[in-house]
Design a protein around this motif. Structure first.
Motif, short mmCIF file in Angstrom:
data_model
loop_
_atom_site.label_atom_id
_atom_site.label_comp_id
_atom_site.label_asym_id
_atom_site.label_seq_id
_atom_site.Cartn_x
_atom_site.Cartn_y
_atom_site.Cartn_z
N SER A 96 0.89 -1.35 0.10
CA SER A 96 -0.11 -0.02 0.00
C SER A 96 0.85 1.26 0.09
N ASP A 97 2.01 1.13 0.32
CA ASP A 97 2.83 2.29 0.12
C ASP A 97 3.58 2.47 -1.27
N ARG A 98 3.29 1.68 -2.14
CA ARG A 98 3.80 1.64 -3.38
C ARG A 98 2.96 2.03 -4.50
N THR A 99 3.31 2.63 -5.96
CA THR A 99 2.33 3.20 -6.57
C THR A 99 2.93 2.49 -8.03
N ILE A 100 1.91 2.12 -8.87
CA ILE A 100 2.26 1.49 -10.11
C ILE A 100 1.37 2.40 -11.09
N LEU A 101 2.04 3.04 -12.23
CA LEU A 101 1.46 3.77 -13.03
C LEU A 101 1.20 2.58 -14.35
N ILE A 102 -0.14 2.24 -14.78
CA ILE A 102 -0.30 1.52 -16.00
C ILE A 102 -0.80 2.32 -16.97
N ALA A 103 -0.10 2.42 -18.07
CA ALA A 103 -0.13 3.17 -19.46
C ALA A 103 -0.74 2.11 -20.29
N GLU A 104 -2.00 2.37 -20.45
CA GLU A 104 -2.79 1.34 -21.18
C GLU A 104 -4.17 2.09 -21.60
N ASP A 105 -4.23 1.91 -23.14
CA ASP A 105 -5.58 2.63 -23.86
C ASP A 105 -6.69 1.75 -23.55
N ASP A 106 -6.49 0.40 -23.45
CA ASP A 106 -7.86 -0.32 -23.55
C ASP A 106 -8.18 -0.55 -22.18
N GLU A 107 -9.53 0.03 -21.98
CA GLU A 107 -10.25 -0.19 -20.48
C GLU A 107 -10.13 -1.33 -19.93
N ILE A 108 -10.55 -2.60 -20.78
CA ILE A 108 -10.75 -3.87 -20.27
C ILE A 108 -9.23 -4.34 -19.81
N SER A 109 -8.21 -4.20 -20.52
CA SER A 109 -6.90 -4.63 -20.22
C SER A 109 -6.46 -3.73 -18.98
N PHE A 110 -6.92 -2.50 -18.80
CA PHE A 110 -6.40 -1.88 -17.53
C PHE A 110 -7.25 -2.51 -16.38
N LYS A 111 -8.68 -2.37 -16.45
CA LYS A 111 -9.19 -3.11 -15.39
C LYS A 111 -8.73 -4.57 -14.93
N PHE A 112 -8.16 -5.18 -15.79
CA PHE A 112 -7.80 -6.58 -15.42
C PHE A 112 -6.64 -6.39 -14.60
N LEU A 113 -5.65 -5.55 -15.08
CA LEU A 113 -4.43 -5.53 -14.36
C LEU A 113 -4.71 -4.92 -13.28
N ASP A 114 -5.55 -3.86 -13.01
CA ASP A 114 -5.95 -3.33 -11.90
C ASP A 114 -6.34 -4.02 -10.75
N LEU A 115 -7.17 -4.91 -11.25
CA LEU A 115 -8.01 -5.94 -10.31
C LEU A 115 -6.72 -7.04 -10.03
N VAL A 116 -5.99 -7.44 -10.58
CA VAL A 116 -5.16 -8.31 -10.27
C VAL A 116 -4.11 -8.07 -9.27
N LEU A 117 -3.62 -6.75 -9.41
CA LEU A 117 -2.45 -6.33 -8.86
C LEU A 117 -2.89 -5.76 -7.38
N THR A 118 -4.41 -5.00 -7.30
CA THR A 118 -4.90 -4.61 -6.21
C THR A 118 -5.44 -5.64 -5.20
N ARG A 119 -5.81 -6.78 -5.86
CA ARG A 119 -6.44 -7.69 -5.12
C ARG A 119 -5.35 -8.63 -4.11
#
Length: 111
Positions: A5-28
């Motif tokens: 929770s003290d770290r931050t990842i920037l995801i540069a991705e124009d496809d919303e579904i791909s972003f949401k997948f990465l976001d979900l996997v990483l944050t979960r």
């Protein structure tokens, strides 16, 4: 669960579904903080104004400024910021372009 929770990842991705997948996997699994850039120019700007970004996951086929150019621009201002390319293009010449631009690692989609 790993507490990042003290770290931050920037995801540069124009496809919303791909972003949401990465976001979900990483944050979960890690509680890491996520910032989303929908194009390469925004990714560069975020890396300039947010010094707390610890890692960039960079798509290559981005609008406005492609991922390879975004890597070059980010590395000019934040040379030690790790950038991992994530792309569906697994060709050797694409791999070479990314590393020549300064990426630190390369993973193919689907992740």
């Amino acid at each position: 669960m790993i507490d990042l929770s003290d770290r931050t990842i920037l995801i540069a991705e124009d496809d919303e579904i791909s972003f949401k997948f990465l976001d979900l996997v990483l944050t979960r699994k890690t509680k890491v903080n996520i910032i989303w850039a929908i194009n390469g120019q925004i990714a560069v700007e975020y890396c300039k104004i947010y010094p707390h970004i610890d890692l960039v996951l960079m798509d290559i086929q981005l609008p406005v400024l492609d991922g390879v150019e975004a890597i070059r621009e980010i590395k000019k201002v934040r040379p030690d910021l790790p950038i991992i390319v994530q792309t569906a293009n697994a060709f050797n010449e694409e791999w070479d372009r990314c590393f020549d631009a300064g990426c630190d690692d390369y993973i193919t989609k689907p992740v």
